[in-house]
Design an enzyme around this catalytic site. Structure first.
Site, PDB file in Angstrom:
ATOM      1  N   ALA A 177       0.857  -1.185   0.000  1.00  0.00           N
ATOM      2  CA  ALA A 177       0.000   0.000   0.000  1.00  0.00           C
ATOM      3  C   ALA A 177       0.889   1.229   0.000  1.00  0.00           C
ATOM      4  CB  ALA A 177      -0.915   0.011   1.217  1.00  0.00           C
ATOM      5  N   LEU A 181       2.320  10.185   2.506  1.00  0.00           N
ATOM      6  CA  LEU A 181       3.419  10.321   3.463  1.00  0.00           C
ATOM      7  C   LEU A 181       4.314   9.096   3.521  1.00  0.00           C
ATOM      8  CD1 LEU A 181       1.730  12.128   6.495  1.00  0.00           C
ATOM      9  CD2 LEU A 181       2.750  13.087   4.426  1.00  0.00           C
ATOM     10  N   ASP A 333      -8.706  10.994  11.286  1.00  0.00           N
ATOM     11  CA  ASP A 333      -8.589  10.703   9.858  1.00  0.00           C
ATOM     12  C   ASP A 333      -9.139   9.310   9.543  1.00  0.00           C
ATOM     13  OD1 ASP A 333      -7.911  11.125   7.211  1.00  0.00           O
ATOM     14  OD2 ASP A 333      -5.853  10.425   7.456  1.00  0.00           O
TER      15      ASP A 333
END
Length: 716
Positions: A177, A181, A333
């Site tokens: 993945a 960042l 988030d």
């Protein structure tokens, strides 16, 4: 000088930036050795305590880099701003708003990760931007391709101080993945053999964010100083966002956040947090337990495994409410990529870089705000904005009440639980944008979190209602939380003009019992509060309601006794007329009795009322009946015995007893008047059906003091 629309000129730049070639070129330019020597340490410190002045001073030694990036940012954002100003000058601002919103999304996307994240943060700020902008910016996605694994493994070795093969016995050659960042590898710890997830920070991302935040701060400072129409200063908002963004770059802090989140919420049913493996964690590398799961957005995989998206979203909503309203420490988030569903039914939270906290005063104020919305008390909602820190205390909020009424009166035709949460956020956002609101960062983040969760559920069930799913938690808190602030909200919800809204109280019990960790024993806290000094405002209305319930039970019993003795339902109904909602009140009384006295699954039998003169209970019988209720309930529930000894409980029982005496005094008068008016017609009917008064007395068991006997005795 003419300025072309950025949306039209950025497509080539954007395509190059997000291409594999563009990314490799960018990574090469940001090799580990190219960092300003003191910057890595400074970036680590920025994640703990953000200092914009110190950051700007550190970057002042790189004027060329700042100037080059400044030209790029200023050209693209400046072009967008010029277009907006032109719209304002031409009177086409509103007409062109949808187009400009898409243009801004394209500009931010082309400027890279820092500005993508800035746009995502702005998408949750209805006080700053109108709805078309919020919708456009909510579509921003991190679309960076992965960077070369050779560089990632260099980062691991530099951060952990050992070659990769000494730390991990296995590691995937390519990431599983990737995001803006960093990127994630699946590996096995050599020391324990555990399967783990290893997240490696994108090299150079910290320096790029540092440069961008310095430039963005300069840009908004110009806006603050030159555009008075902006409703609030923007520099503090940029500083707050930058501090949060730098916090995401510190993976040690992320690990601490994950452990704190686990301590606070792992007890919540079906919520799971991966364990951090500190031996392989540093500032730019974090290693954690690998948990197999499916993203909630993967409908096919969820369906193949028999997993219900709505079910997991409901778990997430209750957990989110606990985060916001209990400990105040919450995941800021929770996008779909950070939530996994496991085959055993757990909801797994990932990525703890962006966390936030809600102050204690705000947690209670949010619940009070919901209660005021349910009550349509828009003036009280306006005062809530002070506690929520939406408004400076010097600003008069009362003029906002009509705007709230205009919106909510239209959407509250149905019950609040049937409302779409996104519709409320959008509608309320329109009000926020019209007035000088300053939505705190924590509030904007939680709105975004809940909106994301509702959006996930709506993909599986178009009729899903987030508010209905959230209400059981709110109801449980109102019933069982002893905090004075929540007791005040409880009063506001169940009392109106000094009268108890029994339907509201009943609904709280029904909905609260659906909450994940509802414990009926916690309701004793509510009973204790009612009988305390703090519960005095509720006791008198509660006594009146209890009096009505007991009265309905007694009235129903007396009517049945008269009917059984006289054989005439009509006579019983005339002598003891039915009252409005009597059947409902009697049923509620039985349910309440069962709740209070049930032990080991069996409720105590309700005491029997003793009849007095004319078949009706008098003062003595009423006092005896109330005492029997008290004694029987106390015997079934020992904790209730202690509560009933309190002065407040004695006061409550005295009010109930006095209310019953008043009711039965009035009822006795009506009974006597009914008996006198009923006269011969009634007695003739009784006599005819029973072949004489003697046979009635013998066959039906009618005593001389009963109503039928009284009527026959009055015949000439």
């Amino acid at each position: 000088m003419a300025v072309e629309a950025p949306a039209a000129t950025n497509s080539l730049d954007e395509a190059w930036f997000y291409s594999e070639v563009g990314q490799k070129t960018w990574v090469d330019a940001m090799e580990l050795s190219s960092l300003t020597p003191e910057l890595p340490k400074l970036l680590a410190e920025m994640g703990v305590k953000y200092d914009p002045e110190r950051l700007a001073a550190a970057l002042s030694s790189r004027p060329a880099d700042l100037a080059a990036r400044s030209v790029q940012v200023a050209a693209k954002l400046g072009g967008f701003i010029t277009c907006v100003l032109a719209d304002v000058a031409s009177g086409s601002f509103e007409a062109n708003t949808p187009q400009r919103a898409q243009q801004l999304r394209a500009v931010l996307s082309s400027l890279g990760p820092s500005f993508v994240k800035t746009g995502q943060a702005l998408s949750a700020r209805p006080d700053l931007l109108p709805k078309p902008y919020l919708d456009a910016l909510s579509e921003l996605q991190d679309r960076l391709p992965s960077f070369p694994s050779s560089i990632a493994f260099e980062v691991i070795q530099e951060e952990l101080g050992r070659p990769v093969h000494e730390v991990f016995s296995e590691i995937t050659p390519e990431p599983v993945a990737a995001a803006s960042l960093g990127q994630v590898y699946k590996a096995k710890l050599r020391s324990t053999g555990e399967t783990v997830a290893v997240k490696v920070q994108r090299p150079g991302i910290g320096e790029q964010i540092a440069v961008d935040m310095v430039l963005l701060r300069r840009l908004v400072a110009v806006v603050d100083n030159n555009i008075p129409q902006v409703s609030q200063p923007l520099v503090p908002l940029v500083d707050e966002f930058a501090a949060r963004l730098f916090g995401e770059l510190d993976y040690v802090q992320e690990g601490k956040n994950a452990e704190k989140f686990g301590r606070l919420y792992s007890h919540v049913p079906r919520v799971r947090v991966p364990q951090i493996k500190w031996e392989a964690t540093s500032r730019r590398v974090i290693t954690m337990e690998w948990i197999d799961g499916v993203k909630l957005t993967d409908e096919k995989a969820m369906s193949a495994l028999g997993l219900d998206i709505v079910d997991f979203v409901t778990v997430g909503i209750e957990c989110t409410l606990r985060q916001l309203l209990e400990a105040g420490f919450f995941h800021a988030d929770p996008h779909p990529g950070n939530l996994l569903a496991t085959t055993n039914g757990d909801l797994v939270y990932l990525d703890f870089g962006m966390m936030s906290e809600a102050p204690l005063s705000a947690r209670y104020a949010i619940i009070a705000h919901v209660v005021h919305l349910v009550n349509r008390d828009y003036t009280a909602m306006c005062y809530d904005y002070y506690t929520l820190e939406f408004m400076d205390p010097s600003v008069d909020t009362t003029p906002i009440a009509p705007a709230l009424a205009a919106f909510f009166d239209d959407v509250l035709n149905d019950s609040v639980s049937q409302l779409n949460f996104r519709a409320i956020v959008d509608g309320l956002g329109g009000v926020l944008f019209q007035y000088p609101f300053r939505v705190p960062a924590y509030y904007a983040l939680i709105l975004r979190s809940l909106t994301v969760l509702e959006g996930l559920a709506l993909t599986a069930d178009p009729n899903y209602k987030l508010i209905a799913a959230a209400y059981p938690y709110m109801a449980r808190r109102l019933l069982t939380d002893p905090a004075p602030e929540l007791r005040s909200s409880f009063e506001d919800l169940v009392l109106v003009n000094g009268r108890l809204r029994w339907s509201r109280l009943e609904n709280l019990f029904q909905e609260g019992s659906k909450s994940q960790d509802y414990d009926p024993a916690q309701l004793w806290l509510l009973a204790e509060w009612v009988c305390s000094e703090g519960g005095r405002p509720v006791r008198r209305p509660l006594a009146a309601e209890l009096c009505r319930l007991v009265d309905a039970t007694i009235t129903d019993t007396v009517r049945r006794q008269i009917q059984e003795r006289s054989g005439s339902a009509a006579l019983a109904a005339r002598l003891v007329p039915s009252q409005p909602d009597e059947a409902q009140s009697a049923e509620r009384a039985r349910l309440l009795w069962n709740v209070l006295t049930t032990r080991a699954g069996e409720a105590a039998p309700m005491p029997q009322l003793q009849a007095g003169w004319f078949g009706l209970p008098g003062p003595v019988e009423v006092q005896q009946y109330v005492q029997q209720l008290r004694d029987s309930a106390a015997a079934s529930a020992p904790r209730l015995q202690a509560i009933l000894e309190r002065p407040g409980a004695q006061e409550l029982l005295a009010d109930v007893q006095w209310g019953l005496l008043q009711r039965f005094a009035a009822r006795s008068i009506k009974f006597a008047m009914g008996a006198a008016d009923g006269g011969s017609g009634s007695s003739g009917s009784i006599a005819a059906s029973s072949s004489g008064s003697a046979s009635v007395a013998a066959g039906k068991g009618v005593r001389p003091g009963d109503a039928g006997a009284l009527l026959r005795a009055q015949q000439p």
